[in-house]
Design a protein around this motif. Structure first.
Motif, PDB file in Angstrom:
ATOM      1  N   GLY A  92       0.821  -1.196   0.000  1.00 34.56           N
ATOM      2  CA  GLY A  92       0.000   0.000   0.000  1.00 34.56           C
ATOM      3  C   GLY A  92       0.861   1.254   0.000  1.00 34.56           C
ATOM      4  N   LYS A  93       0.288   2.341  -0.470  1.00 35.84           N
ATOM      5  CA  LYS A  93       1.026   3.589  -0.605  1.00 35.84           C
ATOM      6  C   LYS A  93       1.413   4.140   0.768  1.00 35.84           C
ATOM      7  CE  LYS A  93       0.776   8.107  -2.858  1.00 35.84           C
ATOM      8  NZ  LYS A  93      -0.065   9.023  -3.664  1.00 35.84           N
ATOM      9  N   GLY A  94       2.680   4.549   0.886  1.00 38.50           N
ATOM     10  CA  GLY A  94       3.146   5.167   2.119  1.00 38.50           C
ATOM     11  C   GLY A  94       3.074   6.678   2.039  1.00 38.50           C
ATOM     12  N   SER A  95       3.707   7.338   3.011  1.00 40.18           N
ATOM     13  CA  SER A  95       3.660   8.799   3.074  1.00 40.18           C
ATOM     14  C   SER A  95       4.977   9.444   2.665  1.00 40.18           C
ATOM     15  CB  SER A  95       3.293   9.245   4.491  1.00 40.18           C
ATOM     16  OG  SER A  95       4.239   8.751   5.435  1.00 40.18           O
ATOM     17  N   SER A  96       6.007   8.636   2.352  1.00 38.77           N
ATOM     18  CA  SER A  96       7.322   9.171   2.000  1.00 38.77           C
ATOM     19  C   SER A  96       7.640   8.881   0.537  1.00 38.77           C
ATOM     20  CB  SER A  96       8.413   8.542   2.879  1.00 38.77           C
ATOM     21  OG  SER A  96       8.171   8.786   4.244  1.00 38.77           O
ATOM     22  N   THR A  97       8.319   9.822  -0.102  1.00 36.43           N
ATOM     23  CA  THR A  97       8.783   9.596  -1.459  1.00 36.43           C
ATOM     24  C   THR A  97      10.056   8.757  -1.427  1.00 36.43           C
ATOM     25  OG1 THR A  97      10.190  11.550  -1.501  1.00 36.43           O
ATOM     26  CG2 THR A  97       7.876  11.844  -2.131  1.00 36.43           C
ATOM     27  N   GLN A  98      10.446   8.220  -2.595  1.00 33.89           N
ATOM     28  CA  GLN A  98      11.700   7.466  -2.655  1.00 33.89           C
ATOM     29  C   GLN A  98      12.877   8.357  -2.277  1.00 33.89           C
ATOM     30  OE1 GLN A  98      12.548   4.489  -5.861  1.00 33.89           O
ATOM     31  NE2 GLN A  98      14.276   5.831  -6.342  1.00 33.89           N
ATOM     32  N   ALA A  99      12.852   9.608  -2.731  1.00 40.03           N
ATOM     33  CA  ALA A  99      13.947  10.529  -2.411  1.00 40.03           C
ATOM     34  C   ALA A  99      14.047  10.753  -0.904  1.00 40.03           C
ATOM     35  CB  ALA A  99      13.735  11.851  -3.131  1.00 40.03           C
ATOM     36  N   GLU A 100      12.917  10.851  -0.224  1.00 40.02           N
ATOM     37  CA  GLU A 100      12.930  11.032   1.238  1.00 40.02           C
ATOM     38  C   GLU A 100      13.459   9.787   1.939  1.00 40.02           C
ATOM     39  OE1 GLU A 100       9.207  14.186   1.696  1.00 40.02           O
ATOM     40  OE2 GLU A 100       8.816  12.015   1.689  1.00 40.02           O
ATOM     41  N   LEU A 101      13.112   8.629   1.427  1.00 41.39           N
ATOM     42  CA  LEU A 101      13.628   7.388   2.021  1.00 41.39           C
ATOM     43  C   LEU A 101      15.143   7.297   1.858  1.00 41.39           C
ATOM     44  CD1 LEU A 101      10.892   4.846   0.854  1.00 41.39           C
ATOM     45  CD2 LEU A 101      11.205   5.765   3.149  1.00 41.39           C
ATOM     46  N   VAL A 102      15.628   7.639   0.668  1.00 40.54           N
ATOM     47  CA  VAL A 102      17.077   7.614   0.430  1.00 40.54           C
ATOM     48  C   VAL A 102      17.774   8.606   1.363  1.00 40.54           C
ATOM     49  CG1 VAL A 102      18.889   8.160  -1.242  1.00 40.54           C
ATOM     50  CG2 VAL A 102      16.917   6.796  -1.942  1.00 40.54           C
ATOM     51  N   ALA A 103      17.205   9.789   1.531  1.00 36.66           N
ATOM     52  CA  ALA A 103      17.802  10.806   2.401  1.00 36.66           C
ATOM     53  C   ALA A 103      17.870  10.353   3.857  1.00 36.66           C
ATOM     54  CB  ALA A 103      17.019  12.106   2.286  1.00 36.66           C
ATOM     55  N   SER A 104      17.019   9.386   4.232  1.00 34.02           N
ATOM     56  CA  SER A 104      17.017   8.900   5.617  1.00 34.02           C
ATOM     57  C   SER A 104      18.092   7.849   5.874  1.00 34.02           C
ATOM     58  CB  SER A 104      15.643   8.311   5.951  1.00 34.02           C
ATOM     59  OG  SER A 104      15.453   7.051   5.312  1.00 34.02           O
ATOM     60  N   LEU A 105      18.786   7.389   4.814  1.00 37.69           N
ATOM     61  CA  LEU A 105      19.803   6.344   4.974  1.00 37.69           C
ATOM     62  C   LEU A 105      21.148   6.968   5.338  1.00 37.69           C
ATOM     63  CD1 LEU A 105      19.306   3.811   2.012  1.00 37.69           C
ATOM     64  CD2 LEU A 105      18.794   3.439   4.415  1.00 37.69           C
ATOM     65  N   ASP A 106      21.662   6.609   6.507  1.00 35.41           N
ATOM     66  CA  ASP A 106      23.022   7.035   6.844  1.00 35.41           C
ATOM     67  C   ASP A 106      24.041   6.193   6.089  1.00 35.41           C
ATOM     68  OD1 ASP A 106      22.258   9.049   8.609  1.00 35.41           O
ATOM     69  OD2 ASP A 106      22.074   7.644  10.279  1.00 35.41           O
ATOM     70  N   ASP A 107      23.755   4.909   5.980  1.00 36.17           N
ATOM     71  CA  ASP A 107      24.674   3.985   5.319  1.00 36.17           C
ATOM     72  C   ASP A 107      23.839   2.824   4.795  1.00 36.17           C
ATOM     73  OD1 ASP A 107      26.729   2.462   4.394  1.00 36.17           O
ATOM     74  OD2 ASP A 107      27.644   2.068   6.345  1.00 36.17           O
ATOM     75  N   GLY A 108      23.674   2.734   3.471  1.00 35.69           N
ATOM     76  CA  GLY A 108      22.834   1.677   2.941  1.00 35.69           C
ATOM     77  C   GLY A 108      22.883   1.614   1.433  1.00 35.69           C
ATOM     78  N   LEU A 109      21.846   1.013   0.845  1.00 33.12           N
ATOM     79  CA  LEU A 109      21.807   0.776  -0.593  1.00 33.12           C
ATOM     80  C   LEU A 109      20.442   1.149  -1.155  1.00 33.12           C
ATOM     81  CD1 LEU A 109      23.410  -2.811  -0.678  1.00 33.12           C
ATOM     82  CD2 LEU A 109      24.557  -0.661  -1.281  1.00 33.12           C
ATOM     83  N   LEU A 110      20.443   1.735  -2.336  1.00 34.75           N
ATOM     84  CA  LEU A 110      19.241   1.894  -3.145  1.00 34.75           C
ATOM     85  C   LEU A 110      19.259   0.776  -4.178  1.00 34.75           C
ATOM     86  CD1 LEU A 110      16.723   3.307  -4.297  1.00 34.75           C
ATOM     87  CD2 LEU A 110      18.273   4.820  -5.561  1.00 34.75           C
ATOM     88  N   VAL A 111      18.313  -0.144  -4.078  1.00 36.12           N
ATOM     89  CA  VAL A 111      18.297  -1.351  -4.915  1.00 36.12           C
ATOM     90  C   VAL A 111      17.276  -1.161  -6.035  1.00 36.12           C
ATOM     91  CG1 VAL A 111      18.049  -3.857  -4.933  1.00 36.12           C
ATOM     92  CG2 VAL A 111      18.887  -2.697  -2.876  1.00 36.12           C
TER      93      VAL A 111
END
Length: 354
Positions: free
Chosen positions: A300-319
């Motif tokens: 289901g649709k969330g409240s955050s955009t993909q860009a906002e999710l990426v900005a929340s990553l301190d150390d991770g991967l965009l798959v």
């Protein structure tokens, strides 16, 4: 072809024939009567035939593929191939496939007569690139309900495909370990498909091969997680008006706010388990029995955009760029594959890819 079905109170008996002529259908009916005589009708669960329905449902095409000559249809794929080759000298091969599928299905039961004329168009492109002894391949495309209006890919889509394939040239594999990941829409779709798609197909509940049966009504994720299967979504490639047992399409809320609510069902599994029927009784062909299988399965649709999710990553991967997946419903193990992962540090892409 056709399938004739009869419920004994305990099992579904079926006879299929490859033809639709009167002799074939009458012969199939005779064989089904013989089967019923041998097996017997037993006291057991009864099937509700549902309210009376008589409908004819057709997917509308803006451009009928039949209105195009074979050369015109072929030209659409050749055009995509040629545009890909023109984008980058490192493209060594490009294959474009344009497909249109039409299926006409009739369901007749004690209370209903339903006909659907389904049309689906798909254009897929595979690009292969090479540089310095390194090779990479990537595919993209689209599939939609409708006609030849969908047999094309935009310049921007092809440019992104070639750009991402080029970024994969010489890229190393992701080092083994655990990572916080943001998934693009396609990879998230594979996760939904594998994690609680196959895992909540109720024919596996009947066979006691699905661990998900133990978690109905229990929390399986955070409150942010909703998951839906919906064959009624207009325009989507996996949509249909009714399933192969005459159940009208409607959404099934599999997970709501992190709680596993409902499995998908076919007629037999719903009857045996005493649970709600969903429009997921599907045949591969008239030569195959009905299984519970997904349609459009998604978060289901969330409240955050993909860009906002990426900005929340301190150390991770965009798959990105889904490739494949598999699941063991009984052991609840899953595997999801993707082509490309971008390294994220401090909420921003570092430019390193795997």
């Amino acid at each position: 072809g056709a399938v004739l079905s009869a419920w004994t109170g305990d099992a579904m008996l079926e006879v299929s024939v490859p033809g639709l002529d009167d002799d074939s259908l009458r012969g199939a009916a005779a064989r089904l009567r013989d089967l019923l005589a041998r097996e017997g009708v037993r006291a057991g669960a009864t099937i509700d035939a549902g309210p009376a329905l008589d409908r004819e449902l057709v997917v509308v095409e803006q451009v009928a593929p039949a209105s195009l000559s074979l050369d015109e249809r072929l030209a659409r794929a050749v055009d995509v191939k040629d545009r890909v080759h023109a984008l980058d000298a490192r493209v060594k091969n490009a294959v474009a496939r344009a497909t249109h599928v039409r299926t006409q299905e009739l369901f007749v039961g004690p209370t209903r007569r339903l006909f659907q004329d389904l049309r689906r168009a798909e254009l897929v492109c595979v690009v292969v690139m090479e540089q310095g002894g390194h090779a990479a391949d990537l595919h993209g495309g689209r599939g939609r309900q409708g006609g030849a209006e969908h047999l094309t890919l935009a310049d921007a889509d092809l440019a992104h495909l070639v750009e991402d394939c080029a970024r994969m040239l010489g890229a190393s594999r992701v080092p083994g370990g655990s990572y916080r990941c943001v998934l693009d829409a396609d990879v998230a779709g594979i996760l939904a498909h594998e994690a609680f798609g196959h895992g909540t197909e109720a024919d596996m509940f009947v066979k006691r091969r699905a661990r998900g049966a133990e978690y109905l009504g229990k929390r399986v994720g955070s409150e942010l997680v909703d998951m839906i299967d919906d064959p009624s979504l207009p325009g989507q490639a996996a949509s249909y008006y009714f399933d192969h047992e005459g159940q009208l399409s409607s959404p099934t809320r599999i997970i709501e706010r992190g709680v596993l609510l409902s499995p998908m069902t076919d007629l037999v599994s719903a009857t045996k388990l005493g649970i709600a029927r969903t429009a997921n009784g599907r045949r591969e062909s008239v030569q195959r029995k009905v299984y519970t299988r997904m349609s459009n399965t998604f978060f289901g649709k969330g409240s955050s955009t993909q860009a906002e999710l990426v900005a929340s990553l301190d150390d991770g991967l965009l798959v990105r760029h889904a490739r494949n997946g598999m699941e063991d419903p009984k052991g609840w193990g899953i595997q999801c594959e993707a082509y490309l992962a971008e390294e994220i540090r401090g909420g921003k892409a570092t430019g390193r890819v795997f």
